[in-house]
Design a protein around this motif. Structure first.
Motif, mmCIF file in Angstrom:
data_model
loop_
_atom_site.group_PDB
_atom_site.id
_atom_site.type_symbol
_atom_site.label_atom_id
_atom_site.label_comp_id
_atom_site.label_asym_id
_atom_site.label_seq_id
_atom_site.Cartn_x
_atom_site.Cartn_y
_atom_site.Cartn_z
ATOM 1 N N ILE A 82 14.405 3.187 9.885
ATOM 2 C CA ILE A 82 14.631 1.748 9.856
ATOM 3 C C ILE A 82 14.155 1.166 11.177
ATOM 4 O O ILE A 82 14.409 1.723 12.239
ATOM 5 N N ALA A 83 13.474 0.036 11.103
ATOM 6 C CA ALA A 83 13.007 -0.633 12.312
ATOM 7 C C ALA A 83 13.685 -1.996 12.414
ATOM 8 O O ALA A 83 13.772 -2.727 11.437
ATOM 9 N N LEU A 84 14.176 -2.309 13.579
ATOM 10 C CA LEU A 84 14.774 -3.608 13.845
ATOM 11 C C LEU A 84 14.023 -4.247 14.996
ATOM 12 O O LEU A 84 13.690 -3.580 15.961
ATOM 13 N N GLY A 85 13.743 -5.526 14.876
ATOM 14 C CA GLY A 85 13.060 -6.204 15.965
ATOM 15 C C GLY A 85 12.109 -7.257 15.445
ATOM 16 O O GLY A 85 12.031 -7.528 14.252
ATOM 17 N N PRO A 86 11.360 -7.863 16.364
ATOM 18 C CA PRO A 86 10.436 -8.911 15.959
ATOM 19 C C PRO A 86 9.294 -8.347 15.097
ATOM 20 O O PRO A 86 8.881 -7.203 15.272
ATOM 21 N N VAL A 87 8.825 -9.175 14.182
ATOM 22 C CA VAL A 87 7.735 -8.779 13.291
ATOM 23 C C VAL A 87 6.612 -9.791 13.427
ATOM 24 O O VAL A 87 6.845 -10.987 13.523
ATOM 25 N N THR A 88 5.403 -9.300 13.453
ATOM 26 C CA THR A 88 4.230 -10.163 13.415
ATOM 27 C C THR A 88 3.483 -9.868 12.127
ATOM 28 O O THR A 88 3.060 -8.736 11.899
ATOM 29 N N VAL A 89 3.350 -10.874 11.272
ATOM 30 C CA VAL A 89 2.607 -10.718 10.027
ATOM 31 C C VAL A 89 1.171 -11.121 10.317
ATOM 32 O O VAL A 89 0.886 -12.265 10.643
ATOM 33 N N LEU A 90 0.255 -10.165 10.243
ATOM 34 C CA LEU A 90 -1.137 -10.413 10.599
ATOM 35 C C LEU A 90 -1.905 -11.109 9.491
ATOM 36 O O LEU A 90 -2.891 -11.767 9.746
ATOM 37 N N GLY A 91 -1.490 -10.950 8.293
ATOM 38 C CA GLY A 91 -2.189 -11.598 7.185
ATOM 39 C C GLY A 91 -1.587 -11.187 5.866
ATOM 40 O O GLY A 91 -0.836 -10.224 5.782
ATOM 41 N N THR A 92 -1.891 -11.938 4.867
ATOM 42 C CA THR A 92 -1.424 -11.607 3.536
ATOM 43 C C THR A 92 -2.625 -11.499 2.616
ATOM 44 O O THR A 92 -3.649 -12.120 2.848
ATOM 45 N N GLN A 93 -2.487 -10.696 1.617
ATOM 46 C CA GLN A 93 -3.571 -10.503 0.673
ATOM 47 C C GLN A 93 -2.980 -10.361 -0.720
ATOM 48 O O GLN A 93 -2.157 -9.498 -0.960
ATOM 49 N N GLU A 94 -3.391 -11.252 -1.587
ATOM 50 C CA GLU A 94 -2.971 -11.140 -2.972
ATOM 51 C C GLU A 94 -4.171 -10.716 -3.794
ATOM 52 O O GLU A 94 -5.249 -11.281 -3.670
ATOM 53 N N GLU A 95 -3.973 -9.714 -4.590
ATOM 54 C CA GLU A 95 -5.055 -9.231 -5.438
ATOM 55 C C GLU A 95 -4.638 -9.350 -6.889
ATOM 56 O O GLU A 95 -3.484 -9.142 -7.233
ATOM 57 N N SER A 96 -5.578 -9.694 -7.693
ATOM 58 C CA SER A 96 -5.327 -9.807 -9.117
ATOM 59 C C SER A 96 -6.505 -9.191 -9.855
ATOM 60 O O SER A 96 -7.656 -9.493 -9.560
ATOM 61 N N VAL A 97 -6.204 -8.344 -10.786
ATOM 62 C CA VAL A 97 -7.245 -7.707 -11.583
ATOM 63 C C VAL A 97 -7.026 -8.111 -13.030
ATOM 64 O O VAL A 97 -5.974 -7.841 -13.606
ATOM 65 N N GLU A 98 -8.013 -8.767 -13.578
ATOM 66 C CA GLU A 98 -7.923 -9.191 -14.970
ATOM 67 C C GLU A 98 -8.324 -8.025 -15.881
ATOM 68 O O GLU A 98 -9.349 -7.391 -15.650
ATOM 69 N N PRO A 99 -7.537 -7.752 -16.909
ATOM 70 C CA PRO A 99 -7.921 -6.689 -17.834
ATOM 71 C C PRO A 99 -9.162 -7.101 -18.628
ATOM 72 O O PRO A 99 -9.356 -8.274 -18.915
ATOM 73 N N ARG A 100 -9.987 -6.124 -18.934
ATOM 74 C CA ARG A 100 -11.164 -6.392 -19.756
ATOM 75 C C ARG A 100 -11.495 -5.152 -20.573
ATOM 76 O O ARG A 100 -11.130 -4.042 -20.208
ATOM 77 N N ARG A 101 -12.180 -5.354 -21.658
ATOM 78 C CA ARG A 101 -12.580 -4.242 -22.516
ATOM 79 C C ARG A 101 -13.837 -3.587 -21.958
ATOM 80 O O ARG A 101 -14.726 -4.257 -21.473
ATOM 81 N N ILE A 102 -13.885 -2.283 -22.041
ATOM 82 C CA ILE A 102 -15.037 -1.515 -21.589
ATOM 83 C C ILE A 102 -15.809 -1.070 -22.832
ATOM 84 O O ILE A 102 -15.275 -0.348 -23.677
ATOM 85 N N GLY A 103 -17.041 -1.513 -22.932
ATOM 86 C CA GLY A 103 -17.844 -1.169 -24.099
ATOM 87 C C GLY A 103 -18.401 0.239 -24.031
ATOM 88 O O GLY A 103 -18.393 0.979 -24.999
ATOM 89 N N ASP A 104 -18.884 0.624 -22.863
ATOM 90 C CA ASP A 104 -19.533 1.925 -22.697
ATOM 91 C C ASP A 104 -18.729 2.734 -21.674
ATOM 92 O O ASP A 104 -18.917 2.609 -20.475
ATOM 93 N N SER A 105 -17.831 3.581 -22.167
ATOM 94 C CA SER A 105 -16.936 4.316 -21.261
ATOM 95 C C SER A 105 -17.702 5.312 -20.392
ATOM 96 O O SER A 105 -17.316 5.556 -19.247
ATOM 97 N N ASP A 106 -18.783 5.897 -20.910
ATOM 98 C CA ASP A 106 -19.571 6.827 -20.100
ATOM 99 C C ASP A 106 -20.200 6.110 -18.906
ATOM 100 O O ASP A 106 -20.208 6.624 -17.784
ATOM 101 N N ARG A 107 -20.734 4.909 -19.138
ATOM 102 C CA ARG A 107 -21.324 4.124 -18.045
ATOM 103 C C ARG A 107 -20.257 3.734 -17.020
ATOM 104 O O ARG A 107 -20.470 3.797 -15.810
ATOM 105 N N GLU A 108 -19.075 3.375 -17.511
ATOM 106 C CA GLU A 108 -17.989 2.985 -16.611
ATOM 107 C C GLU A 108 -17.533 4.174 -15.767
ATOM 108 O O GLU A 108 -17.262 4.046 -14.580
#
Length: 69
Positions: A24-50
């Motif tokens: 456990i860490a106690l003390g000041p925190v510096t948040v350097l940045g935030t990153q939100e990622e989102s991946v949309e589902p999609r159908r794969i037509g050619d599984s070998d190519r993927e």
């Protein structure tokens, strides 16, 4: 630390994530940045190519890591 959860507890922000060391860490925190990622589902037509794209991406990542060392 990679933070995946924040919440306010008793008037203070509490962060949870993947730490380098256990404990456990106690003390000041510096948040350097935030990153939100989102991946949309999609159908794969050619599984070998993927699968080939996945293997090429893994090889590219390995080459980048070798350049760092």
């Amino acid at each position: 630390m990679a933070i995946w959860k924040t919440e306010e507890v008793k008037g203070r922000m509490q962060y949870a994530g993947k730490a380098v060391y256990k404990g456990i860490a106690l003390g000041p925190v510096t948040v350097l940045g935030t990153q939100e990622e989102s991946v949309e589902p999609r159908r794969i037509g050619d599984s070998d190519r993927e699968w080939k794209r996945v293997l090429e991406a893994v090889e590219g990542a390995r080459e980048q890591l070798q350049e760092l060392h």
